[in-house]
Motif scaffolding. Structure first.
Motif, PDB file in Angstrom:
ATOM      1  N   UNK A 115      11.280  -0.953   0.562  1.00  0.00           N
ATOM      2  CA  UNK A 115      12.538  -1.048  -0.325  1.00  0.00           C
ATOM      3  C   UNK A 115      13.158   0.143  -0.237  1.00  0.00           C
ATOM      4  N   UNK A 116      14.198   0.420   0.813  1.00  0.00           N
ATOM      5  CA  UNK A 116      14.805   1.529   0.803  1.00  0.00           C
ATOM      6  C   UNK A 116      16.238   1.389   0.410  1.00  0.00           C
ATOM      7  N   UNK A 125      13.278  -1.882   4.986  1.00  0.00           N
ATOM      8  CA  UNK A 125      12.503  -1.337   5.933  1.00  0.00           C
ATOM      9  C   UNK A 125      12.183  -2.226   7.044  1.00  0.00           C
ATOM     10  N   UNK A 126      12.174  -3.655   6.776  1.00  0.00           N
ATOM     11  CA  UNK A 126      11.907  -4.637   8.037  1.00  0.00           C
ATOM     12  C   UNK A 126      13.209  -4.203   9.136  1.00  0.00           C
ATOM     13  N   UNK A 179       4.002  -1.038   0.506  1.00  0.00           N
ATOM     14  CA  UNK A 179       4.926  -1.664  -0.119  1.00  0.00           C
ATOM     15  C   UNK A 179       4.488  -2.223  -1.574  1.00  0.00           C
ATOM     16  N   UNK A 180       5.371  -2.123  -2.601  1.00  0.00           N
ATOM     17  CA  UNK A 180       5.095  -2.853  -3.884  1.00  0.00           C
ATOM     18  C   UNK A 180       5.153  -4.411  -3.642  1.00  0.00           C
ATOM     19  N   UNK A 181       5.895  -4.777  -3.022  1.00  0.00           N
ATOM     20  CA  UNK A 181       5.831  -6.101  -2.704  1.00  0.00           C
ATOM     21  C   UNK A 181       4.508  -7.027  -2.211  1.00  0.00           C
ATOM     22  N   UNK A 240      -0.487  -3.839   6.235  1.00  0.00           N
ATOM     23  CA  UNK A 240       0.314  -4.146   5.100  1.00  0.00           C
ATOM     24  C   UNK A 240      -0.730  -3.681   4.100  1.00  0.00           C
ATOM     25  N   UNK A 241      -0.289  -2.594   3.536  1.00  0.00           N
ATOM     26  CA  UNK A 241      -0.890  -1.993   2.237  1.00  0.00           C
ATOM     27  C   UNK A 241       0.021  -1.790   0.920  1.00  0.00           C
ATOM     28  N   UNK A 242      -0.589  -2.602  -0.018  1.00  0.00           N
ATOM     29  CA  UNK A 242       0.251  -3.005  -1.442  1.00  0.00           C
ATOM     30  C   UNK A 242      -0.054  -1.684  -2.277  1.00  0.00           C
ATOM     31  N   UNK A 243       0.978  -1.359  -2.845  1.00  0.00           N
ATOM     32  CA  UNK A 243       0.945  -0.307  -3.806  1.00  0.00           C
ATOM     33  C   UNK A 243       0.431  -0.812  -5.224  1.00  0.00           C
TER      34      UNK A 243
END
Length: 236
Positions: free
Chosen positions: A58-59, A64-65, A83-85, A102-105
């Motif tokens: 989410x920039x 970011x993709x 990402x928070x997604x 992929x690491x989720x916040x």
């Protein structure tokens, strides 16, 4: 503190998270360069050629993709999405575009550092790590003999069908990386249809049974429901 000299590009627009992650990484001996926008990250990537990228999606200027796609045009630099997604669709898209993980916040510092270590190690030794002379792969008591197309656990051969063997071998070749259902299906069957995911899950259930997997205990292959499978990155 050890100085491992790895350079990490952190792309995160939230100042507090950027500061926290920078502190965690620098405390572990990494060199951090940070950017708050996609444009700035592209410039830093081109000039510094980092060993790994930690990428928020989410920039403020571009998703970011976009950076992920641009980097993957000519580089295999490890990219871990932060990402928070948490939507499965977002995870699958990022992984299919070439993200290594992929690491989720929110996430813990120990988990973050473990994922970073695994990604760096696998990239550095991508053609050799886990492989033994003669075209073999080893992870704990699991041994795959690619030439003989055999799988052994603790010296005992595990009888797999051709499809089951192909799945296990494919995951071992991408050890430590979450492979999406679609990526596995494309590699094993070449095309997907309505029943492809179910077919994959049935084969994986058979593999799990033959491997003697015990519920609740660490297994060689991990599943993230709705996303895909990952061959564990660390020897057990």
């Amino acid at each position: 503190m050890t100085n491992n000299k790895y350079k990490i590009l952190l792309v995160e627009d939230e100042a507090n998270i950027r500061a926290l992650v920078t502190t965690i990484l620098e405390s572990a001996g990494y060199q951090v360069i940070a950017a708050a926008t996609c444009a700035a990250s592209m410039t830093l990537y081109a000039s510094h050629r980092p060993d790994l990228i930690l990428l928020d999606l989410g920039l403020p200027d571009k998703d970011g993709l976009y950076l992920l796609k641009k980097v993957r045009e000519d580089s295999l630099t490890p990219i871990l999405v932060l990402s928070a997604r948490s939507n499965e669709r977002d995870k699958v898209e990022a992984l299919d575009l070439g993200a290594n993980d992929y690491i989720t916040k929110p996430f813990g510092s120990a988990e973050l550092l473990a994922r970073v270590r695994t990604a760096l190690r696998l990239h550095r030794y991508s053609s050799r790590e886990g492989r033994l002379p003669g075209g073999k792969f080893q992870l704990g008591e699991l041994v795959i003999d690619y030439d003989a197309r055999q799988v052994l656990i603790a010296g005992k051969e595990i009888k797999l069908t051709q499809t089951e063997y192909n799945i296990v071998a494919f995951l071992s070749e991408h050890r430590g990386k979450m492979m999406t259902y679609s990526a596995i299906i494309k590699a094993i069957w070449g095309a997907s249809d309505e029943g492809s995911i179910k077919k994959l899950q049935v084969n994986m259930a058979n593999i799990r049974k033959k491997f003697g997997a015990v519920p609740g205990k660490t297994w060689y292959i991990q599943n993230e429901l709705g996303v895909g499978y990952r061959m564990n990155g660390d020897r057990e």
